[in-house]
Design a protein around this motif. Sequence first.
Motif, PDB file in Angstrom:
ATOM      1  N   GLN A 193       0.841  -1.195   0.000  1.00 57.18           N
ATOM      2  CA  GLN A 193       0.000   0.000   0.000  1.00 57.18           C
ATOM      3  C   GLN A 193       0.876   1.244   0.000  1.00 57.18           C
ATOM      4  O   GLN A 193       1.486   1.586   1.005  1.00 57.18           O
ATOM      5  CB  GLN A 193      -0.952   0.002   1.196  1.00 57.18           C
ATOM      6  N   LYS A 229      -0.589   4.924   2.042  1.00 53.07           N
ATOM      7  CA  LYS A 229      -1.549   4.524   3.080  1.00 53.07           C
ATOM      8  C   LYS A 229      -0.761   3.976   4.259  1.00 53.07           C
ATOM      9  O   LYS A 229       0.337   3.459   4.091  1.00 53.07           O
ATOM     10  CB  LYS A 229      -2.502   3.441   2.580  1.00 53.07           C
ATOM     11  N   ASP A 230      -1.372   4.067   5.442  1.00 54.62           N
ATOM     12  CA  ASP A 230      -0.742   3.414   6.588  1.00 54.62           C
ATOM     13  C   ASP A 230      -1.278   1.982   6.674  1.00 54.62           C
ATOM     14  O   ASP A 230      -1.992   1.530   5.784  1.00 54.62           O
ATOM     15  CB  ASP A 230      -0.970   4.213   7.878  1.00 54.62           C
ATOM     16  N   ASP A 231      -0.935   1.287   7.724  1.00 50.99           N
ATOM     17  CA  ASP A 231      -1.325  -0.125   7.798  1.00 50.99           C
ATOM     18  C   ASP A 231      -2.508  -0.359   8.744  1.00 50.99           C
ATOM     19  O   ASP A 231      -2.610  -1.406   9.358  1.00 50.99           O
ATOM     20  CB  ASP A 231      -0.132  -0.983   8.207  1.00 50.99           C
ATOM     21  N   THR A 232      -3.428   0.586   8.813  1.00 46.63           N
ATOM     22  CA  THR A 232      -4.519   0.476   9.782  1.00 46.63           C
ATOM     23  C   THR A 232      -5.852   0.049   9.176  1.00 46.63           C
ATOM     24  O   THR A 232      -6.833  -0.059   9.901  1.00 46.63           O
ATOM     25  CB  THR A 232      -4.722   1.823  10.514  1.00 46.63           C
ATOM     26  N   HIS A 272       4.188  -1.351   3.702  1.00 45.92           N
ATOM     27  CA  HIS A 272       3.673   0.016   3.816  1.00 45.92           C
ATOM     28  C   HIS A 272       4.828   0.991   3.934  1.00 45.92           C
ATOM     29  O   HIS A 272       5.939   0.602   4.270  1.00 45.92           O
ATOM     30  CB  HIS A 272       2.784   0.145   5.062  1.00 45.92           C
ATOM     31  N   SER A 307       7.403   3.540   5.498  1.00 44.38           N
ATOM     32  CA  SER A 307       7.975   3.578   6.851  1.00 44.38           C
ATOM     33  C   SER A 307       7.477   4.789   7.613  1.00 44.38           C
ATOM     34  O   SER A 307       7.414   4.776   8.840  1.00 44.38           O
ATOM     35  CB  SER A 307       9.502   3.560   6.797  1.00 44.38           C
ATOM     36  N   VAL A 308       7.127   5.844   6.879  1.00 45.25           N
ATOM     37  CA  VAL A 308       6.564   7.056   7.480  1.00 45.25           C
ATOM     38  C   VAL A 308       5.344   7.435   6.646  1.00 45.25           C
ATOM     39  O   VAL A 308       5.383   7.370   5.420  1.00 45.25           O
ATOM     40  CB  VAL A 308       7.584   8.223   7.465  1.00 45.25           C
ATOM     41  N   PHE A 309       4.265   7.813   7.315  1.00 43.82           N
ATOM     42  CA  PHE A 309       3.039   8.160   6.604  1.00 43.82           C
ATOM     43  C   PHE A 309       2.617   9.572   6.968  1.00 43.82           C
ATOM     44  O   PHE A 309       2.403   9.881   8.133  1.00 43.82           O
ATOM     45  CB  PHE A 309       1.928   7.162   6.959  1.00 43.82           C
ATOM     46  N   TYR A 310       2.501  10.433   5.967  1.00 50.02           N
ATOM     47  CA  TYR A 310       2.169  11.837   6.194  1.00 50.02           C
ATOM     48  C   TYR A 310       0.743  12.203   5.785  1.00 50.02           C
ATOM     49  O   TYR A 310       0.363  13.354   5.865  1.00 50.02           O
ATOM     50  CB  TYR A 310       3.146  12.739   5.423  1.00 50.02           C
ATOM     51  N   THR A 340       8.806  10.750   1.264  1.00 47.92           N
ATOM     52  CA  THR A 340       7.854   9.794   0.698  1.00 47.92           C
ATOM     53  C   THR A 340       8.382   9.230  -0.616  1.00 47.92           C
ATOM     54  O   THR A 340       8.271   8.033  -0.883  1.00 47.92           O
ATOM     55  CB  THR A 340       6.477  10.456   0.512  1.00 47.92           C
ATOM     56  N   ASP A 393      10.984   6.715   0.209  1.00 46.77           N
ATOM     57  CA  ASP A 393      10.306   5.554   0.781  1.00 46.77           C
ATOM     58  C   ASP A 393       9.685   4.704  -0.327  1.00 46.77           C
ATOM     59  O   ASP A 393       9.805   3.470  -0.327  1.00 46.77           O
ATOM     60  CB  ASP A 393       9.228   6.028   1.759  1.00 46.77           C
TER      61      ASP A 393
END
Length: 190
Positions: free
Chosen positions: A34, A37-40, A56, A58-61, A75, A78
Amino acid sequence: MIEIYHGDGKGKTTAAAGLAVRAMGYEIPVLFVQFLKDDTSGEIAMLRRLGAETLHPSVFYGFVSRMNARELAETREDCKDMLQQVDAWIKAHISPLETGANDASEEMAGDKVPQAVVILDEVLHAVKYGLVAQDALIRLLRAYRSRAEFVLTGRDPSAELLALADYVTEMKKQRHPYDKGVFARKGIEL
């Protein structure tokens, strides 16, 4: 083979998750990546329970449109790293080509079972905003297209990616609760 699920309608990730579940039912290894997107999300939790591997940032903004220059640069790096991890995962899960064979020039036969399924969720959006280099993505797809099934999701695929795809499905929004101010709901939109 290469599949593209695109458009402004709901269901692109859901369709990709359904394909992943189907593949795992036949014991085909699945990597669900993804981008942006984060992993939630609920589907990720369930896919992991079923045995899919996930990847996913490593950092999601959050939304690309709200990222500052530093966040966009991080990003982008990443996403580049994620594409390299996808390449390594595929190499670990598929058989080497026979001497003289070439994935780039061969397409998967219609009745051939893929050795792996790779979902690249929101990669089309990442390409559109320059966070994933389209040429690197195309090299990856061509390198393994006769042995792995790829699903690319997002909006606004380029003409080059559309031409490369074996399947193209457009999800078109006709009505959506978001238009009336209803935000994403757990278990339905996320």
